[in-house]
Design a protein around this motif. Structure first.
Motif, PDB file in Angstrom:
ATOM      1  N   GLY A  96       0.960  -1.273   0.063  1.00 34.30           N
ATOM      2  CA  GLY A  96      -0.154   0.075  -0.090  1.00 34.30           C
ATOM      3  C   GLY A  96       0.799   1.094  -0.133  1.00 34.30           C
ATOM      4  N   ALA A  97       1.936   1.150   0.758  1.00 31.64           N
ATOM      5  CA  ALA A  97       2.598   2.407   1.004  1.00 31.64           C
ATOM      6  C   ALA A  97       3.552   2.900  -0.526  1.00 31.64           C
ATOM      7  N   GLN A  98       3.969   1.446  -0.956  1.00 31.87           N
ATOM      8  CA  GLN A  98       4.558   1.663  -2.205  1.00 31.87           C
ATOM      9  C   GLN A  98       3.903   2.329  -3.352  1.00 31.87           C
ATOM     10  N   PHE A  99       2.794   1.745  -3.522  1.00 32.70           N
ATOM     11  CA  PHE A  99       1.669   2.160  -4.586  1.00 32.70           C
ATOM     12  C   PHE A  99       1.554   3.711  -4.267  1.00 32.70           C
ATOM     13  N   LEU A 100       1.219   3.994  -2.999  1.00 34.69           N
ATOM     14  CA  LEU A 100       1.023   5.360  -2.893  1.00 34.69           C
ATOM     15  C   LEU A 100       2.358   6.280  -3.122  1.00 34.69           C
ATOM     16  N   ALA A 101       3.198   5.823  -2.776  1.00 36.18           N
ATOM     17  CA  ALA A 101       4.678   6.339  -3.141  1.00 36.18           C
ATOM     18  C   ALA A 101       4.722   6.790  -4.618  1.00 36.18           C
ATOM     19  N   LEU A 102       4.407   5.960  -5.438  1.00 36.01           N
ATOM     20  CA  LEU A 102       4.463   5.896  -6.666  1.00 36.01           C
ATOM     21  C   LEU A 102       3.394   7.378  -7.070  1.00 36.01           C
ATOM     22  N   ALA A 103       2.134   7.026  -6.552  1.00 33.34           N
ATOM     23  CA  ALA A 103       1.323   8.321  -6.800  1.00 33.34           C
ATOM     24  C   ALA A 103       1.887   9.759  -6.094  1.00 33.34           C
ATOM     25  N   LEU A 104       2.469   9.734  -5.243  1.00 35.68           N
ATOM     26  CA  LEU A 104       2.801  10.980  -4.547  1.00 35.68           C
ATOM     27  C   LEU A 104       4.095  11.542  -5.474  1.00 35.68           C
ATOM     28  N   ILE A 105       5.102  10.499  -5.952  1.00 32.22           N
ATOM     29  CA  ILE A 105       6.005  10.901  -6.586  1.00 32.22           C
ATOM     30  C   ILE A 105       5.512  11.548  -7.844  1.00 32.22           C
ATOM     31  N   GLY A 106       4.555  10.695  -8.519  1.00 40.06           N
ATOM     32  CA  GLY A 106       4.217  11.210  -9.788  1.00 40.06           C
ATOM     33  C   GLY A 106       3.401  12.435  -9.562  1.00 40.06           C
ATOM     34  N   ALA A 107       2.789  12.930  -8.667  1.00 38.86           N
ATOM     35  CA  ALA A 107       2.200  14.093  -8.461  1.00 38.86           C
ATOM     36  C   ALA A 107       3.161  14.958  -7.981  1.00 38.86           C
ATOM     37  N   GLY A 108       4.331  14.971  -7.580  1.00 36.54           N
ATOM     38  CA  GLY A 108       5.397  16.133  -7.245  1.00 36.54           C
ATOM     39  C   GLY A 108       5.034  16.478  -5.858  1.00 36.54           C
ATOM     40  N   ALA A 109       4.793  15.503  -5.229  1.00 37.55           N
ATOM     41  CA  ALA A 109       4.567  15.896  -3.592  1.00 37.55           C
ATOM     42  C   ALA A 109       5.876  15.913  -2.777  1.00 37.55           C
ATOM     43  N   PRO A 110       5.830  17.210  -2.242  1.00 37.20           N
ATOM     44  CA  PRO A 110       7.203  17.327  -1.318  1.00 37.20           C
ATOM     45  C   PRO A 110       7.344  16.075  -0.488  1.00 37.20           C
ATOM     46  N   LEU A 111       8.869  16.075  -0.141  1.00 32.40           N
ATOM     47  CA  LEU A 111       9.416  15.004   0.207  1.00 32.40           C
ATOM     48  C   LEU A 111       8.899  14.796   1.927  1.00 32.40           C
ATOM     49  N   LEU A 112       8.637  15.982   2.426  1.00 36.52           N
ATOM     50  CA  LEU A 112       8.082  15.565   3.873  1.00 36.52           C
ATOM     51  C   LEU A 112       6.628  15.377   3.891  1.00 36.52           C
ATOM     52  N   VAL A 113       5.869  15.550   2.776  1.00 35.08           N
ATOM     53  CA  VAL A 113       4.370  15.271   2.685  1.00 35.08           C
ATOM     54  C   VAL A 113       4.377  13.636   2.447  1.00 35.08           C
ATOM     55  N   GLN A 114       5.642  13.240   1.510  1.00 38.25           N
ATOM     56  CA  GLN A 114       5.389  11.815   1.098  1.00 38.25           C
ATOM     57  C   GLN A 114       5.612  11.074   2.534  1.00 38.25           C
ATOM     58  N   ILE A 115       6.908  11.545   3.436  1.00 42.65           N
ATOM     59  CA  ILE A 115       7.118  10.619   4.197  1.00 42.65           C
ATOM     60  C   ILE A 115       6.182  10.590   5.209  1.00 42.65           C
ATOM     61  N   PHE A 116       5.399  11.960   5.716  1.00 39.60           N
ATOM     62  CA  PHE A 116       4.444  11.964   6.466  1.00 39.60           C
ATOM     63  C   PHE A 116       3.105  10.904   6.134  1.00 39.60           C
ATOM     64  N   THR A 117       2.863  10.849   4.779  1.00 30.68           N
ATOM     65  CA  THR A 117       1.630  10.167   4.471  1.00 30.68           C
ATOM     66  C   THR A 117       1.972   8.731   4.472  1.00 30.68           C
ATOM     67  N   LEU A 118       3.155   8.417   3.833  1.00 34.73           N
ATOM     68  CA  LEU A 118       3.372   6.803   4.014  1.00 34.73           C
ATOM     69  C   LEU A 118       3.771   6.316   5.385  1.00 34.73           C
ATOM     70  N   VAL A 119       4.400   7.150   6.241  1.00 32.63           N
ATOM     71  CA  VAL A 119       4.544   6.634   7.684  1.00 32.63           C
ATOM     72  C   VAL A 119       3.240   6.465   8.312  1.00 32.63           C
ATOM     73  N   ALA A 120       2.195   7.227   8.206  1.00 31.77           N
ATOM     74  CA  ALA A 120       0.839   7.107   8.637  1.00 31.77           C
ATOM     75  C   ALA A 120       0.221   5.903   8.081  1.00 31.77           C
ATOM     76  N   MET A 121       0.370   5.687   6.923  1.00 35.38           N
ATOM     77  CA  MET A 121      -0.045   4.606   6.271  1.00 35.38           C
ATOM     78  C   MET A 121       0.545   3.139   6.848  1.00 35.38           C
ATOM     79  N   GLY A 122       1.443   3.300   7.436  1.00 28.40           N
ATOM     80  CA  GLY A 122       2.176   2.284   8.168  1.00 28.40           C
ATOM     81  C   GLY A 122       1.549   1.718   9.646  1.00 28.40           C
ATOM     82  N   LEU A 123       1.007   2.791   9.920  1.00 28.12           N
ATOM     83  CA  LEU A 123       0.723   2.710  11.314  1.00 28.12           C
ATOM     84  C   LEU A 123      -0.201   1.356  11.798  1.00 28.12           C
ATOM     85  N   ARG A 124      -1.056   0.955  10.887  1.00 26.64           N
ATOM     86  CA  ARG A 124      -1.804  -0.187  11.247  1.00 26.64           C
ATOM     87  C   ARG A 124      -1.173  -1.338  11.630  1.00 26.64           C
ATOM     88  N   HIS A 125       0.310  -1.362  11.182  1.00 23.83           N
ATOM     89  CA  HIS A 125       0.962  -2.625  11.541  1.00 23.83           C
ATOM     90  C   HIS A 125       1.490  -2.699  13.140  1.00 23.83           C
TER      91      HIS A 125
END
Lengths: 111, 256
Positions: free
Chosen positions: B71-100
């Motif tokens: 999930g985090a990796q596919f989302l990373a592609l979407a964020l990279i493709g959209a040109g999201a800032p690095l901090l936004v990428q990290i915050f979003t992807l870390v939040a995605m992993g909280l379920r673990h």
């Protein structure tokens, strides 16, 4: 590997490892369920997944293209049906992708 | 030469005879087979998608090797493709992993209080949604918990994920140009994965959290941007969860 991709991967990978490994050592399962931290942790995961699903479907839903909407319905329906049948995230995901692809193929003259 | 493990041992149905670490490791690898078969096409889709947003084969391989979360990796592609800032990428992807966070404690509860966890720092790396489900399923069928089993289970799934990614990245995004329906199906993999994950955690108690998160995502995305919508949805949903828990606790206190 570009530095920004490597940094992102390392930070997210480290966080993933922490989320998976540290609760096993920190006895997180013994945290009182009504503590604010437990509530926050319990709510953040579902909130993230719900947000991500809505965000990923939004471009499909906003499209005025009716064949695309039919493909979306086929994909979503297949995911729900497959998950109800076998309770597997992998099988449900693959079923949804196959259903979307088949619907796209069937509607390809107009899609 | 050691006797090969039986079918009952491999499936975890013969808890009494599955005792050596080697047999437990093999049983874990065997249990990983269906997960690996499912992971391969999804990882292939990730590899293809990674090339589609401009990542190299090494970068796609690196993301699967280091992040190891579909999930985090596919989302990373979407964020990279959209040109999201690095901090936004990290915050979003870390939040995605909280379920673990909840997987390890849930597994230990099923395994019993005295379950070995000496090497948990290593096998926990492979504790993905499916691996967690398979390990919990073995315990539910009466199988025993062992760290060797967890190593086998995790390694089988991890190898499939990383090799599938490399295969997709090497094939590249051009490989699907003559197959538009296949490409469309792969493109729907991300929403399908998120919906399946959503269904896997869905409960009546979480409906308010999901409703608030979804509504905030739609409103902020439409009014501002997709990236802001992601952040707003996650934060609003988490705050709703905390408030919901507090209100329910107060209601319980008043009733008492």
């Amino acid at each position: 590997m570009r530095p920004e991709i490597l940094i992102m991967a390392l930070v997210v990978g480290l966080a993933n490892w922490c989320f998976r490994a540290l609760p096993l050592r920190a006895r997180l399962h013994e945290l009182p369920p009504d503590s604010p931290l437990a509530r926050f942790l319990g709510a953040t995961g579902p909130a993230a997944i719900g947000t991500l699903f809505v965000a990923s479907v939004l471009p499909y839903a906003r499209s005025a293209d009716s064949p695309r909407a039919i493909c979306l319905l086929a994909g979503v329906g297949a995911v729900i049906a497959a998950f109800a049948a076998c309770r597997s995230v992998v099988v449900a995901t693959l079923s949804g992708a196959v259903a979307y692809g088949v619907a796209f193929w069937l509607l390809s003259p107009v899609a | 030469m050691p006797k090969p493990p039986s079918e009952r041992e491999l499936t975890g149905q013969d808890a009494a005879t599955t005792t050596t670490p080697g047999r437990e490791f093999l049983a874990g690898l065997y249990a990983a087979l269906p997960i690996a078969l499912g992971y391969l096409p999804i990882a292939f889709a990730f590899g293809v998608g990674a090339r589609g947003v401009g990542l190299s084969v090494v970068e796609a391989f690196g993301l699967s090797l280091i992040i190891y979360s579909g999930g985090a990796q596919f989302l990373a592609l979407a964020l990279i493709g959209a040109g999201a800032p690095l901090l936004v990428q990290i915050f979003t992807l870390v939040a995605m992993g909280l379920r673990h966070l909840l997987y390890g404690p849930a597994l230990l509860r099923g395994a019993g209080g005295d379950a070995a966890r000496r090497h948990a720092w290593a096998w926990a790396w492979g504790l993905t949604d499916e691996v967690f489900g398979a390990a919990l399923g073995r315990l539910a069928r009466g199988g025993r918990f062992s760290e060797a089993f967890m190593f086998g289970l995790g390694l089988g799934a991890y190898a499939a994920w990383v090799s599938g990614t490399v295969a997709g990245a090497v094939a590249g995004s051009e490989a699907l140009q003559g197959w538009p329906s296949f490409a469309a199906g792969l493109g729907f993999m991300l929403p399908a994965l998120f919906l399946a994950l959503l269904l896997s955690i869905l409960s009546r108690a979480q409906l308010p959290v999901l409703a608030v998160a979804g509504a905030a995502t739609v409103v902020v995305t439409l009014l501002w941007s997709g990236t802001a919508g992601l952040l707003a949805g996650m934060i609003a949903g988490a705050v709703a969860g905390v408030l919901q828990g507090t209100l329910l606790a107060r209601k319980g206190d008043n009733a008492a």
